[in-house]
Design an enzyme around this catalytic site. Structure first.
Site, short mmCIF file in Angstrom:
data_model
loop_
_atom_site.label_atom_id
_atom_site.label_comp_id
_atom_site.label_asym_id
_atom_site.label_seq_id
_atom_site.Cartn_x
_atom_site.Cartn_y
_atom_site.Cartn_z
N SER A 181 45.08 -30.93 -6.72
CA SER A 181 43.81 -30.88 -7.46
C SER A 181 42.67 -31.13 -6.47
CB SER A 181 43.82 -31.97 -8.52
OG SER A 181 42.52 -32.25 -8.94
N SER A 182 41.48 -30.67 -6.83
CA SER A 182 40.32 -30.87 -5.95
C SER A 182 39.96 -32.35 -5.81
CB SER A 182 39.11 -30.09 -6.48
OG SER A 182 38.83 -30.45 -7.81
N CYS A 183 40.52 -33.22 -6.67
CA CYS A 183 40.19 -34.64 -6.57
C CYS A 183 40.86 -35.32 -5.38
CB CYS A 183 40.55 -35.37 -7.86
SG CYS A 183 42.32 -35.58 -8.07
N TYR A 202 45.57 -40.91 -9.26
CA TYR A 202 46.06 -39.54 -9.41
C TYR A 202 45.95 -38.80 -8.07
CZ TYR A 202 45.65 -34.73 -11.42
OH TYR A 202 45.78 -33.40 -11.75
N LYS A 228 48.82 -36.97 -5.74
CA LYS A 228 48.72 -35.56 -5.34
C LYS A 228 48.75 -35.40 -3.82
CE LYS A 228 48.56 -33.52 -9.30
NZ LYS A 228 49.63 -32.60 -9.67
N HIS A 233 39.72 -32.99 -20.25
CA HIS A 233 38.65 -32.69 -19.29
C HIS A 233 37.39 -32.28 -20.04
CE1 HIS A 233 42.20 -32.14 -16.56
NE2 HIS A 233 41.39 -32.83 -15.77
N1 LIG Z 1 43.76 -28.99 -15.86
C1 LIG Z 1 43.03 -28.96 -14.76
O1 LIG Z 1 41.80 -28.89 -14.81
C2 LIG Z 1 43.70 -29.02 -13.42
C3 LIG Z 1 45.07 -29.11 -13.27
N2 LIG Z 1 45.63 -29.14 -12.00
C4 LIG Z 1 47.07 -29.29 -11.82
O2 LIG Z 1 47.81 -28.31 -12.50
C5 LIG Z 1 49.05 -28.84 -12.94
C6 LIG Z 1 49.21 -28.60 -14.43
O3 LIG Z 1 48.14 -29.20 -15.13
P1 LIG Z 1 47.82 -28.83 -16.65
O4 LIG Z 1 48.54 -27.60 -17.02
O5 LIG Z 1 46.36 -28.92 -16.81
O6 LIG Z 1 48.46 -30.06 -17.42
P2 LIG Z 1 48.97 -30.13 -18.94
O7 LIG Z 1 48.82 -31.55 -19.36
O8 LIG Z 1 48.33 -29.08 -19.75
O9 LIG Z 1 50.53 -29.78 -18.84
C7 LIG Z 1 51.38 -30.64 -18.17
C8 LIG Z 1 52.79 -30.19 -18.39
O10 LIG Z 1 53.63 -31.12 -17.70
C9 LIG Z 1 54.72 -31.44 -18.52
N3 LIG Z 1 55.17 -32.79 -18.25
C10 LIG Z 1 54.42 -33.91 -18.17
N4 LIG Z 1 55.20 -34.98 -17.95
C11 LIG Z 1 56.47 -34.51 -17.90
C12 LIG Z 1 57.73 -35.12 -17.71
N5 LIG Z 1 57.84 -36.44 -17.52
N6 LIG Z 1 58.82 -34.33 -17.71
C13 LIG Z 1 58.72 -33.00 -17.91
N7 LIG Z 1 57.57 -32.36 -18.08
C14 LIG Z 1 56.45 -33.12 -18.09
C15 LIG Z 1 54.24 -31.31 -19.95
O11 LIG Z 1 55.38 -31.02 -20.73
P3 LIG Z 1 55.41 -31.04 -22.34
O12 LIG Z 1 54.51 -29.95 -22.80
O13 LIG Z 1 56.82 -30.76 -22.70
O14 LIG Z 1 54.92 -32.40 -22.72
C16 LIG Z 1 53.24 -30.18 -19.84
O15 LIG Z 1 53.88 -28.94 -20.10
C17 LIG Z 1 49.04 -30.33 -12.57
O16 LIG Z 1 49.73 -30.52 -11.37
C18 LIG Z 1 47.58 -30.62 -12.36
O17 LIG Z 1 47.39 -31.65 -11.43
C19 LIG Z 1 44.85 -29.11 -10.88
C20 LIG Z 1 43.50 -29.02 -10.98
C21 LIG Z 1 42.80 -28.98 -12.24
C1 LIG Z 2 40.28 -31.75 -12.54
C2 LIG Z 2 39.83 -33.15 -12.25
O1 LIG Z 2 39.35 -33.78 -13.44
C3 LIG Z 2 38.97 -35.14 -13.35
O2 LIG Z 2 37.74 -35.27 -12.71
P1 LIG Z 2 36.39 -34.76 -13.32
O3 LIG Z 2 36.04 -33.45 -12.74
O4 LIG Z 2 35.38 -35.83 -13.13
O5 LIG Z 2 36.79 -34.56 -14.82
P2 LIG Z 2 36.19 -34.38 -16.27
O6 LIG Z 2 36.36 -32.95 -16.62
O7 LIG Z 2 36.85 -35.36 -17.16
O8 LIG Z 2 34.64 -34.74 -16.18
C4 LIG Z 2 33.71 -33.94 -15.50
C5 LIG Z 2 32.30 -34.43 -15.76
O9 LIG Z 2 31.99 -34.12 -17.12
C6 LIG Z 2 31.40 -35.26 -17.75
N1 LIG Z 2 31.60 -35.18 -19.18
C7 LIG Z 2 30.61 -34.99 -20.11
N2 LIG Z 2 31.10 -35.04 -21.33
C8 LIG Z 2 32.45 -35.21 -21.21
C9 LIG Z 2 33.48 -35.33 -22.16
O10 LIG Z 2 33.29 -35.29 -23.37
N3 LIG Z 2 34.75 -35.47 -21.67
C10 LIG Z 2 35.01 -35.51 -20.31
N4 LIG Z 2 36.29 -35.64 -19.90
N5 LIG Z 2 34.02 -35.44 -19.39
C11 LIG Z 2 32.75 -35.29 -19.84
C12 LIG Z 2 32.06 -36.42 -17.04
O11 LIG Z 2 31.32 -37.61 -17.23
C13 LIG Z 2 32.08 -35.93 -15.60
O12 LIG Z 2 30.84 -36.14 -15.02
C14 LIG Z 2 39.91 -35.98 -12.54
O13 LIG Z 2 39.95 -37.25 -13.15
C15 LIG Z 2 41.16 -35.30 -12.26
O14 LIG Z 2 41.91 -35.12 -13.45
C16 LIG Z 2 40.92 -33.97 -11.67
O15 LIG Z 2 41.54 -33.58 -10.73
#
Ligand SMILES: NC(=O)C1=CN([C@@H]2O[C@H](COP(=O)(O)OP(=O)(O)OC[C@H]3O[C@@H](n4cnc5c(N)ncnc54)[C@H](OP(=O)(O)O)[C@@H]3O)[C@@H](O)[C@H]2O)C=CC1
Ligand SMILES: C[C@H]1O[C@H](OP(=O)(O)OP(=O)(O)OC[C@H]2O[C@@H](n3cnc4c(=O)[nH]c(N)nc43)[C@H](O)[C@@H]2O)[C@@H](O)[C@@H](O)C1=O
Length: 363
Positions: A161-163, A190, A194, A233
């Site tokens: 992730s970009s974090c 987190y 990563k 998010h």
């Molecule tokens: N969402 C985003 O904005 C971003 C995501 N990523 C990365 O992309 C990847 C996927 O993220 P995303 O799709 O958003 O996450 P989701 O929460 O949408 O999906 C996560 C998946 O992981 C599975 N999972 C979690 N815990 C377990 C476990 N203990 N055993 C088996 N399966 C498990 C869940 O399974 P089940 O459905 O069965 O519970 C689910 O299908 C991650 O590595 C994340 O860091 C990177 C940057 C940004």
């Molecule tokens: C993908 C990345 O996502 C996470 O980082 P983040 O970018 O800070 O994630 P965010 O989407 O939750 O917030 C983005 C911005 O948005 C604002 N904001 C406004 N209103 C809401 C709101 O209602 N919900 C949330 N969540 N944020 C809000 C919030 O205050 C912040 O300024 C990592 O922890 C980590 O998971 C990671 O890798």
């Protein structure tokens, strides 16, 4: 063809052109240390084809296939004609359980693995459950990466992730900004997990010459996102909040923070396309950024969301909530040089995702 960056561990290689050469085990002296050489004894599959895309019957394990990212990767692979996907829900296979993961790999012997399973959440979830974010992610990725290696998987893609980058990294953030400064406190647990995943892939590549690569996506959105009101998010959280406000006739919607942080958003279908591209084209030691190259302030995102959803009230800013990192635009030029570019604009992506939300999410 070879691409080089200025970091010690960053020899980028267009492996496909190399591996098509007849003598695949011959590396040039200058690339021997960092190059990836296949281990013939671990070659899986009867036809021994190197290219990910050339054998659509290859067994591919997509970990986390019901999540935002995993489901998009599955859609993409099915669309491309893959016929042998191995999928397990968390209830069927808890990836934090080492012995279960070992037994799964030993029985299934997938040829390729994409790791999209993780404990994922937005700024509030990351800040509230630091132990879960570090422990679960370390467990999942360690179990999957190690078992995949030990059971002859040919190639694995790990997603970070970009974090992972320092809070005040240079913008746009190049890959070599990793480990150059302190992390953003709201998601450092987190991020540490990563970073360990990236380093684990690199270490297995160095020690075992195993093809384990890492992609670093920017903030993602799209179908099958998590629309939880607090733990999601920003983008899905705002989509749901604006939608509910519209349906309930509310006069205002609360948005967290100051609205000034900048974020880069990528549609998950673009990310899935990039994952396939990386599986096919890239086998370098260095992780690669995967972004859209476009950033917006949270205020701009909220205004756009308001327009897409059709909410006509006001925005109220809750500045008691954290802003998180001020800016995290990634430099994805290395991926662009290799030949990949995103296709979906934020506006079009939001319109499509809201359509999906209306058809699929029950309130
Ligand atoms: N969402 C985003 O904005 C971003 C995501 N990523 C990365 O992309 C990847 C996927 O993220 P995303 O799709 O958003 O996450 P989701 O929460 O949408 O999906 C996560 C998946 O992981 C599975 N999972 C979690 N815990 C377990 C476990 N203990 N055993 C088996 N399966 C498990 C869940 O399974 P089940 O459905 O069965 O519970 C689910 O299908 C991650 O590595 C994340 O860091 C990177 C940057 C940004
Ligand atoms: C993908 C990345 O996502 C996470 O980082 P983040 O970018 O800070 O994630 P965010 O989407 O939750 O917030 C983005 C911005 O948005 C604002 N904001 C406004 N209103 C809401 C709101 O209602 N919900 C949330 N969540 N944020 C809000 C919030 O205050 C912040 O300024 C990592 O922890 C980590 O998971 C990671 O890798």
């Amino acid at each position: 063809m070879m691409f080089k960056s200025d970091s010690d561990h960053s020899t980028l290689r267009l492996w496909r052109s190399q591996r098509r050469k007849k003598d695949r085990l011959t590396a040039t002296a200058s690339t021997t240390n960092l190059s990836l050489r296949p281990r013939p004894r671990l070659k899986m599959g009867s036809n021994n084809i190197d290219s990910f895309l050339s054998d659509k019957s290859a067994k591919v394990f997509v970990a986390g296939h019901r999540g935002l990212v995993g489901s998009a990767i599955v859609r993409k692979l099915l669309q491309l004609g893959f016929t042998n996907l191995v999928l397990r829900t968390r209830a069927e296979l808890d990836l934090t359980r080492q012995s279960d993961v070992e037994a799964f790999f030993s029985a299934e012997k997938p040829r390729f693995v994409i790791v999209a399973a993780a404990k994922v959440g937005g700024i509030h979830a990351n800040n509230t459950y630091p132990a879960d974010f570090i422990a679960i992610n370390l467990q999942i990725q360690t179990n999957v990466i190690d078992s995949a290696y030990r059971n002859g998987v040919e190639k694995l893609l790990f997603l970070g992730s970009s974090c992972i980058y320092p809070k005040f990294a240079p913008q746009p953030i190049p890959e070599n900004a990793l480990l150059t400064g302190p992390l953003e406190p709201t998601n450092e647990w987190y991020a540490i997990a990563k970073i360990a995943g990236i380093k684990m892939c690199q270490s297995y590549m160095i020690q075992y010459k195993w093809d384990a690569i890492s992609g670093m996506p920017t903030n993602l959105y799209g179908p099958y996102d998590n629309f939880h009101p607090e733990n999601s998010h920003v983008l899905p959280a705002l989509m749901r909040r604006f939608h509910e406000a519209k349906v309930n006739g509310a006069k205002e919607v609360v948005v967290w923070g100051t609205g000034s942080p900048l974020r880069e958003f990528l549609h998950v279908d673009d990310l899935a396309d990039a994952c396939v591209f990386l599986m096919e084209e890239y086998s370098g030691l260095e992780h690669l950024n995967v972004g859209s190259g476009k950033e917006v302030t949270i205020k701009e995102l909220a205004e756009l969301m308001k327009e897409v959803v059709g909410f006509e009230g006001n925005l109220v800013w809750d500045t008691s909530k954290p802003d998180g990192t001020p800016r995290k635009l990634m430099d994805s030029s290395k991926l662009a040089e290799l030949g990949w570019k995103p296709k979906i604009s934020l506006k079009n992506g939001l319109v499509d995702t809201y359509k999906w939300y209306l058809e699929n999410v029950k309130l």
